[in-house]
Enzyme design. Structure first.
Site, short mmCIF file in Angstrom:
data_model
loop_
_atom_site.label_atom_id
_atom_site.label_comp_id
_atom_site.label_asym_id
_atom_site.label_seq_id
_atom_site.Cartn_x
_atom_site.Cartn_y
_atom_site.Cartn_z
N HIS A 43 38.14 38.91 31.89
CA HIS A 43 39.52 39.16 32.30
C HIS A 43 40.28 37.86 32.56
O HIS A 43 39.69 36.85 32.96
CB HIS A 43 39.56 40.05 33.54
CG HIS A 43 39.45 41.50 33.23
ND1 HIS A 43 39.13 42.45 34.17
CD2 HIS A 43 39.62 42.19 32.06
CE1 HIS A 43 39.11 43.65 33.61
NE2 HIS A 43 39.40 43.51 32.33
N HIS A 56 37.07 48.93 40.07
CA HIS A 56 36.75 48.18 41.28
C HIS A 56 36.18 49.15 42.31
O HIS A 56 36.42 50.36 42.24
CB HIS A 56 38.00 47.51 41.87
CG HIS A 56 38.55 46.41 41.02
ND1 HIS A 56 38.09 45.12 41.08
CD2 HIS A 56 39.55 46.42 40.09
CE1 HIS A 56 38.78 44.37 40.24
NE2 HIS A 56 39.66 45.13 39.62
N HIS A 102 39.09 37.70 46.52
CA HIS A 102 39.74 38.57 45.53
C HIS A 102 40.36 39.79 46.21
O HIS A 102 40.08 40.94 45.87
CB HIS A 102 38.74 39.01 44.47
CG HIS A 102 39.37 39.56 43.21
ND1 HIS A 102 39.85 40.85 43.12
CD2 HIS A 102 39.61 39.00 42.00
CE1 HIS A 102 40.33 41.07 41.92
NE2 HIS A 102 40.20 39.94 41.20
#
EC number: 3.1.27.-
Length: 773
Positions: A90, A421, A443
């Site tokens: 990503h 996620h 994150h």
């Protein structure tokens, strides 16, 4: 070798000498976030421990243009990096890699870049697509690198397999584990000098249509660096999400609208394509409505997905085994020409990149379809702050057009996350299963991260457990200190027999990559390829004093000196069992020793002592009287011996008992206990006599010197030979042992202290007299 004039019994030498580690070897770990510290985007984590430096991920911030999208790369000397580990392809985890590898001093160092095979395959495609999209952007400042940079970085990366143990020189190793999230995504278990760090990257604990869920490594890490994207949010389960999603899509097209789904070219796009193809297959009434993916990169990437089926879940693998390729879609088609959408005004479903709609086809379609209320956009992934995707979620009345001005927004906006996620429930459970001593949250937005930290602490507190949770900001180093044991592994002949508890094992200590091995010198070459050499050092010193004066100084410094002759018949002294002082002429001596850390120190001190003899006032006093001077000629006349040579057989009981070391020991004990008797020496019992209370003898009948400490009608007896303490009172015995240990440290000579021996006592045999019979 020098013949000994009398028997000297030194204490056992220390088996292994372990030196203090240098500062860079301190057992502390430093974690510095150059990106994704209390934010989502441009993930870049620097891990430093014992001189090793690892960088995990190197992404761009999707909401920032140009240089501003990079991590804070100026905070690091990239030439010192030992390895870079990329968790997945990503943009926010890998897109800064070409810039760092090609436009910083990273290429001046020895560091390598590692990623899984699938990640490397898709990385090359996505980075080329990033270059293409940047070229479409009218703002040229956003062009950080070109295709040549991408190609060069791709060729330099090293592809690794899941569960492959990668060993890098210097005590550094790592192992990739499945992370779910996207094809090829991995979490890395990093080990530096025995300290274990688990870096999760983005991960998912829910198996979807084609990916496995993140796995738990078999080894418990000391530190877990963990994503916190969704904070404390709890997401609906997969079936519920899929039903909501397909219902939304069907409602939009049934009302004659067009459904836009901004997706990344790889990742949840493939998952959504599988889901829509299955749904269209089950609903014939929708099969006349086209479903497109408008990305040539998506089409090219399908070949990669078919190549790495073996890394997917059991369902996909079994379908491939039956020659049923789930990625050969029946209803989801590639839209080669976007102009076709403008010609056909009917309802349709289109999946288009980029995911955040900052520019590109997804942004063009959004601006074109926004004014029509029949149309709808479904945000299917996590939206980063500052992007158009995040702006749309607030349902503004107008959106800014890239062509200038504003566009009215009437299309519907819904969010159903397929971002793969973990939510709070999954993240919390995974953290507890991993069981790391320290958890570092990255994150995640600062607010979400703070709520997650509080919730985790409450969860652990409810169980009566503690956890260390850290939320570092960008460029603020986090330092963690660990107490680590150093284990030494014996190999070769030393490992042939298991030593008993308390026994000494002597050998060579070999240190490599922060691991320690003990082996016999005879095994050194077989196990390490190394050979040994003995270095004999010699140092001559001119003197102008008598040989007896030299001995007087050596005795004063070291306490005990052995006298003898060396191989050529020259007089010599042995200092502390390691250094010879040889009289090579009446005006010169030579120091000889086998080089070692201890012998070198002894030789240095002896050399300094000998060089200072001539200028010492004590020398003048010793040589001032007649017949007490240095004799450097051959005339035969008497000399006063500066040191009366006495040997075990020459010493009387009275001489031994009046040893000044014993007197100092007695004074030390009296200062602590008051009443001390001794040294005591009694003759042995005559043969055949009955016991008379005299138990101060060893097993051979030789007398033992003792000293009695009396306190409060209790007596503790000290054996002055072995320095053991015996008493009927355990408390008094323990007190005397403690004070005796301090006393010996005070009164012993340097040689006795260094070699670990007791006081200098020769065994004395005393013949029984008539009064003892």
């Amino acid at each position: 070798m020098i013949p000994r004039r009398h028997h000297f019994k030194p204490a056992p030498q220390p088996t292994v000498q372990v030196l203090q580690p240098p500062d860079e070897d301190a057992p502390s770990l430093t974690i510095t976030m150059l990106g994704a510290g209390q934010e989502v985007g441009r993930s870049c984590c620097v891990i430093e421990h014992r001189g090793k430096k690892i960088v995990c991920d190197a992404g761009l911030h999707p909401a920032q243009p140009g240089i501003g999208a990079l991590p804070f790369i100026d905070e690091l000397d990239w030439s010192t990096v030992d390895a870079m580990l990329i968790t997945h392809f990503h943009v926010d985890h890998a897109a800064a890699l070409p810039y760092i590898m090609e436009k910083t001093n990273f290429k001046d160092g020895n560091g390598k870049v590692y990623m899984t095979h699938a990640t490397k395959a898709i990385y090359g495609l996505t980075m080329m697509d990033t270059v293409r999209l940047n070229d479409q952007n009218p703002d040229t400042s956003g062009r950080l690198y070109d295709e040549a940079d991408v190609q060069s970085s791709w060729q330099s990366t090293i592809a690794v397999d899941y569960h492959q143990d990668i060993v890098i020189a210097g005590g550094l190793r790592f192992t990739p584990y499945h992370a779910g999230h996207v094809l090829g995504a991995s979490m890395f278990l990093i080990e530096i000098a025995g300290l274990k760090i688990l870096y999760t990257g983005d991960y998912s604990r829910e198996e979807d249509r084609h990916l496995v869920m993140a796995e738990i490594p078999p080894v418990k890490p000391d530190v877990m660096i963990c994503e916190s994207t969704f904070g404390v949010h709890t997401l609906p389960d997969r079936k519920e999400k899929e039903e909501q999603f397909t219902t939304l899509v069907a409602n939009i097209v049934r009302r004659g609208g067009r459904c836009l789904m901004p997706i990344p070219s790889f990742g949840n796009g493939q998952e959504l394509a599988l889901l829509l193809d299955e749904y269209w297959n089950d609903h014939p009434e929708l099969q006349n409505i086209p479903v497109y993916f408008a990305s040539s990169l998506f089409q090219r990437g399908m070949r990669v997905y078919k190549t790495y089926v073996h890394t997917m879940n059991a369902n996909i693998r079994s379908r491939f085994a039956r020659r049923d390729n789930p990625f050969d879609f029946r209803f989801v088609k590639w839209l080669k020409d976007p102009q076709k959408l403008r010609e056909n005004k009917g309802p349709c479903v289109i999946m288009s990149s980029p995911q955040f709609m900052s520019f590109g086809l997804s942004r063009d379609l959004l601006e074109e379809w926004a004014p029509d209320s029949k149309n709808g956009v479904i945000v299917t992934g996590y939206s980063i702050e500052g992007t158009m995707a995040r702006t749309l979620l607030s349902e503004p009345d107008h959106i800014e057009s890239l062509k200038g001005g504003n566009v009215p927004r009437r299309l519907t906006v819904k969010e159903i996350s397929f971002g793969a996620h973990v939510d709070y429930a999954q993240n919390s459970k995974f953290i507890q299963e991993i069981g790391a001593q320290h958890v570092v949250l990255v994150h995640g937005e600062a607010s979400q991260m703070g709520r997650l930290r509080a919730a985790l602490r409450d969860t652990y507190a409810a169980k009566g457990q503690e956890i260390n949770i850290h939320t570092p900001k960008n460029c603020e180093p986090l330092t963690l200190t660990f107490r680590q044991e150093r284990m030494v592994k014996a190999i070769g002949s030393l490992a042939a027999t298991r030593p008993e508890h308390g026994t000494s094992v002597k050998g060579l200590l070999v240190s490599k990559d922060f691991s320690y091995t003990l082996l016999s010198p005879a095994d050194l070459h077989d196990f390490t390829g190394l050979s040994t050499s003995t270095i004999i050092q010699k140092q001559g010193v001119a003197i102008s004093v008598d040989w007896a004066v030299v001995r007087w100084y050596l005795e004063g410094m070291y306490g005990e000196v052995e006298e003898g002759v060396e191989e050529e018949g020259k007089a010599a002294f042995i200092i502390m069992n390691g250094v010879q002082v040889v009289q090579i002429s009446p005006t010169a001596v030579e120091l000889r020793w086998k080089s070692s850390s201890s012998n070198d120190m002894i030789a240095d001190s002896a050399l300094a002592l000998l060089l200072g003899i001539d200028g010492s006032p004590a020398t003048a006093k010793l040589t001032a009287s007649p017949n007490k001077h240095a004799c450097n000629h051959s005339n035969s006349h008497s000399h006063t011996d500066l040191y009366p040579h006495t040997y075990p057989g020459d010493k009387s009981a009275k001489d031994v008992a009046s040893n000044p070391e014993f007197e100092r020991l007695r004074m030390f004990l009296e200062a602590h206990f008051g009443h001390v008797e001794g040294p005591n020496l009694r003759p042995p019992l005559p043969p055949g006599a009955d016991g008379d209370g005299n138990d101060d003898k060893d097993k051979d009948g030789d007398d033992w010197l003792t000293m009695d400490v009396k306190l409060d009608n209790q007596t503790a007896r000290i054996d002055l030979i072995s320095m053991r303490v015996e008493s009927e009172s355990a408390e008094l015995q323990k007190r005397v042992e403690t004070v005796l240990e301090m006393a010996l440290t005070t009164v012993k000579s340097l040689s006795q202290t260094f070699l670990g021996g007791g006081l200098d006592v020769d065994m004395v045999k005393v013949e029984p007299n008539e009064s003892d019979s």
